[in-house]
Design an enzyme around this catalytic site. Sequence first.
Site, PDB file in Angstrom:
ATOM      1  N   CYS A   1     -15.183 -22.638  18.823  1.00 21.18           N
ATOM      2  CA  CYS A   1     -14.303 -22.802  17.669  1.00 21.18           C
ATOM      3  C   CYS A   1     -13.451 -24.039  17.864  1.00 21.18           C
ATOM      4  O   CYS A   1     -13.177 -24.441  18.989  1.00 21.18           O
ATOM      5  CB  CYS A   1     -13.416 -21.559  17.561  1.00 21.18           C
ATOM      6  SG  CYS A   1     -12.130 -21.669  16.318  1.00 21.18           S
TER       7      CYS A   1
ATOM      8  N   ASP B   1      -3.798   7.189  -3.926  1.00 20.26           N
ATOM      9  CA  ASP B   1      -5.123   7.679  -4.273  1.00 20.26           C
ATOM     10  C   ASP B   1      -5.637   8.560  -3.147  1.00 20.26           C
ATOM     11  O   ASP B   1      -5.052   8.597  -2.062  1.00 20.26           O
ATOM     12  CB  ASP B   1      -6.078   6.502  -4.518  1.00 20.26           C
ATOM     13  CG  ASP B   1      -6.164   5.596  -3.304  1.00 20.26           C
ATOM     14  OD1 ASP B   1      -5.137   5.410  -2.623  1.00 20.26           O
ATOM     15  OD2 ASP B   1      -7.264   5.100  -3.017  1.00 20.26           O
TER      16      ASP B   1
ATOM     17  N   ASP C   1       0.870  -1.167   0.000  1.00 18.79           N
ATOM     18  CA  ASP C   1       0.000   0.000   0.000  1.00 18.79           C
ATOM     19  C   ASP C   1       0.914   1.226   0.000  1.00 18.79           C
ATOM     20  O   ASP C   1       2.106   1.143   0.277  1.00 18.79           O
ATOM     21  CB  ASP C   1      -0.927  -0.041   1.215  1.00 18.79           C
ATOM     22  CG  ASP C   1      -2.096   0.910   1.051  1.00 18.79           C
ATOM     23  OD1 ASP C   1      -2.173   1.605   0.008  1.00 18.79           O
ATOM     24  OD2 ASP C   1      -2.938   0.964   1.958  1.00 18.79           O
TER      25      ASP C   1
ATOM     26  N   CYS D   1      -8.032 -22.766  19.946  1.00 21.13           N
ATOM     27  CA  CYS D   1      -9.209 -22.998  20.784  1.00 21.13           C
ATOM     28  C   CYS D   1      -9.336 -24.466  21.174  1.00 21.13           C
ATOM     29  O   CYS D   1      -9.907 -24.790  22.217  1.00 21.13           O
ATOM     30  CB  CYS D   1     -10.466 -22.535  20.062  1.00 21.13           C
ATOM     31  SG  CYS D   1     -10.414 -20.762  19.705  1.00 21.13           S
TER      32      CYS D   1
ATOM     33  N   CYS E   1     -10.363 -24.332  16.185  1.00 13.29           N
ATOM     34  CA  CYS E   1      -9.027 -24.075  15.635  1.00 13.29           C
ATOM     35  C   CYS E   1      -7.957 -24.575  16.604  1.00 13.29           C
ATOM     36  O   CYS E   1      -8.235 -24.809  17.772  1.00 13.29           O
ATOM     37  CB  CYS E   1      -8.834 -22.592  15.318  1.00 13.29           C
ATOM     38  SG  CYS E   1      -8.340 -21.579  16.728  1.00 13.29           S
TER      39      CYS E   1
ATOM     40  N   ALA F   1     -11.593   3.377   0.487  1.00 10.53           N
ATOM     41  CA  ALA F   1     -12.293   4.242   1.446  1.00 10.53           C
ATOM     42  C   ALA F   1     -13.612   3.667   1.941  1.00 10.53           C
ATOM     43  O   ALA F   1     -14.577   4.392   2.162  1.00 10.53           O
ATOM     44  CB  ALA F   1     -12.516   5.629   0.849  1.00 10.53           C
TER      45      ALA F   1
END
Lengths: 478, 478
Positions: free
Chosen positions: A276, A125, A90, A281, A278, A193
């Site tokens: 969860c 931008d 970016d 977890c 994962c 944006a």
Amino acid sequence: MSDRFEITHKDVFGRIGKLDTPHGRIETPALLPVVNPNEALVAPAEMRQFGATALITNAYIIYRNPRLKEAALAGGIHELLGFNGPIMTDSGSFQLATYGKIEISSEEIVVFQRDIGSDIGTPIDIPTPPDVPYERAQRELNVTLERIREATTCCGAEMLLAAPVQGSTHLDLRKQHAQLLSKLNADVYPIGAVVPLMESYRYADLSNVIMACKAGLALNKPVHLFGAGHPMMFALAVALGCDLFDSAAYALYARGGRYLTATGTHHLSDLAYLPCSCPICAAGDPELTERELGEHNLWVSFAELNTIKQAIVAGQLWELVERRCGYPALLQALRTIQKNCALFEPIEPLKSSFMYTGAESAARPDIARFLNKLKNLELAGRVLITTDRKKTRDMEHEFDATLLMKAPFGPYPQELAETYPIGQSEVPDPDYASIKSALKNLIALIRSKNVEATFAYDSMWNHDDLNELSSYATLLPL
Amino acid sequence: MSDRFEITHKDVFGRIGKLDTPHGRIETPALLPVVNPNEALVAPAEMRQFGATALITNAYIIYRNPRLKEAALAGGIHELLGFNGPIMTDSGSFQLATYGKIEISSEEIVVFQRDIGSDIGTPIDIPTPPDVPYERAQRELNVTLERIREATTCCGAEMLLAAPVQGSTHLDLRKQHAQLLSKLNADVYPIGAVVPLMESYRYADLSNVIMACKAGLALNKPVHLFGAGHPMMFALAVALGCDLFDSAAYALYARGGRYLTATGTHHLSDLAYLPCSCPICAAGDPELTERELGEHNLWVSFAELNTIKQAIVAGQLWELVERRCGYPALLQALRTIQKNCALFEPIEPLKSSFMYTGAESAARPDIARFLNKLKNLELAGRVLITTDRKKTRDMEHEFDATLLMKAPFGPYPQELAETYPIGQSEVPDPDYASIKSALKNLIALIRSKNVEATFAYDSMWNHDDLNELSSYATLLPL
């Protein structure tokens, strides 16, 4: 540059694709974790285990730090981060939006990104916020357009160029800008944006902005929803045609003690149980460190992307979006999409095709599935079902909703016009069985809803079953 | 025996509880993986990593195998399985249902379970299948009742006794049997012979059976949904008041190459991407062995239980059920519940309380949340909203639906009568603000639905805003 993106699967307006970069291929939809070059919660090299194939970092932060700048110019961005896959950069637009000014020109930062070997570079931008006056949005958009034009001349032959679409919440400006940018043939089109919209849960406005941008963009280019990192809205955004996401959310939310799920956010302190499976977890201890919380947030984000991809392959993306839109603001967005989908035309053709081979085809499971889809439609009040929209355009405003009609399927809303099976069906002149099937589905739909239906039909639709239909709808021969 | 189960949290009709057994405590809702004593896909000792605190195995299989029988009698069932937590045993009823006869009496197998140190033992009930003639269901149910009575005399002081409720799909028999069994003061009440309903996706019938059983059972006892192991229906079953599940599904589905999720089943061969973050799926390779598939199935099942428990703690179980009921047969079940909830009375009081402290209370988020709940109601046709059901009971049959009314909340269906906030609210004589709030919510509900509303109200409800309401509903002073 136009062959760098290849679409392999489609469903609704979402797709699975492959984006080729100098450092390898990104399979989309993809989430690019944001890596802060100064202090990474999870080191770039560790990101692959979660499913990340590409990262995004901020070229402006590197440029501003003499040590990082020197290292990046000397050894390249990949060596600096210790990550050999695709890296998008970016430009400092976020800092521009946050601090009002930055100390570099767009051209300089594009050249810098090129020189440090970024795979996808971005000009500066102007991220015009939502709800600003039309004139300001238009003025800033022209500056953005000029900078992107300039970037196309200095980005080099290797680096892919990201061309952000701006225009605030003015949908016509978003679409116009998208159309102008499409002519520049950039490689990636970020929608810029939109973070303020997401932060204030304005998902309906966000959806309108995405649809307006998509309406103007070339459909064979990947679209990046800049700053979108909450898995709760990935399915919706993918269904609207977004291909790339970047997530600082995993780290920002972890810092705030917040636990991401595919259906919302919890404060870790509110969780007596971790909902969860994962690897974090699964260990079973609901006391997580910030680092562990960040890892959970990454796991759940990448699992959601796999869930979305699988839904696309199986043709069930719309169903997934509906399941995810239990959160009220997302539900509002879903309803907005259903209303405003006219913006979406022209739309790309979609994955598979429905070949009508005779009376048997009218009994295919695809049609039953289509009918099930219909049952989920929000439909109330006065509804027009038309076999020829050109002839009924003038009366549509008298109705709360308008449906089209296609044999052998039956009634369908405009937003399904280009999706499977309506859009991909090859049906010869409708025969008795296919019209019967369509009328049967129309009757089933009317009976399942509390609506006052009017069926406006061409002579081709004259059929014995119109008699039965007349018990459920007003008949209006065209 | 009555203090062995303690309820700590409640939401809808679900609860979190603690069941004490000789080998430790089971937190409910709990899933007991079924372990085949002959050939376990996942060894008992390994089950803890997935979150299992208790197991279930089949005493009859052990009894029939001389080697296993001898070992179990010599060292106990815990040593035999290599698992030191609570072990529940089934009796051979399943074999009875499958093969038509078994070679042991109910008394013998209960004594055997006691002697091998089972934590929860089960007599040989007769698992009457769905849809049999009433007389057969009644006859078999009497045999079951006698065997349970007998079991209470020979189960010993240590072993908890499970007393299965039968009655086929005859709801009045289910309820009667449940009432009779409740008097025997057993420790666990399984709902038996529902596997055929689940196998044929008859979730609406299943829900009716559960509700009928719950209507007859003591509410302070844990209820086991025998044979239910698919995580897709855990939320629904817990919301209906089930506390224990047993899963052979993880292994059976794995054997068939099927991948469980909280919203359905996939054939592994259909999955291009694994839509899950469990330690198995996180590895990223969609080629899973049968063992890995079984482990995934366990991970996703236990994660779903955590998701349910967290929803109970947060008071969001109903929302979770709605999210899970996207599958058509489950949706049908949800609608059945909404219709038939009268069976549920009398119902237990629930968790938190809503204290009305004056006009400000009418603006609390709880009320907004309640209103959101209302918006999800399926409502159509003629709707009666009554402030005094005793006075309107005779006219209810003229309407498609009846709602009650409570200030400051507004209209609500009977099934929410005992849930938070309606059931737990402490509201003094309604004041102007609270009646205004209730009427406002009533108007909002009517406006959001396509209904023909009649408001039948006591004099206490006379209020300026009735004038506005009269634009949306027929007013009927009582």
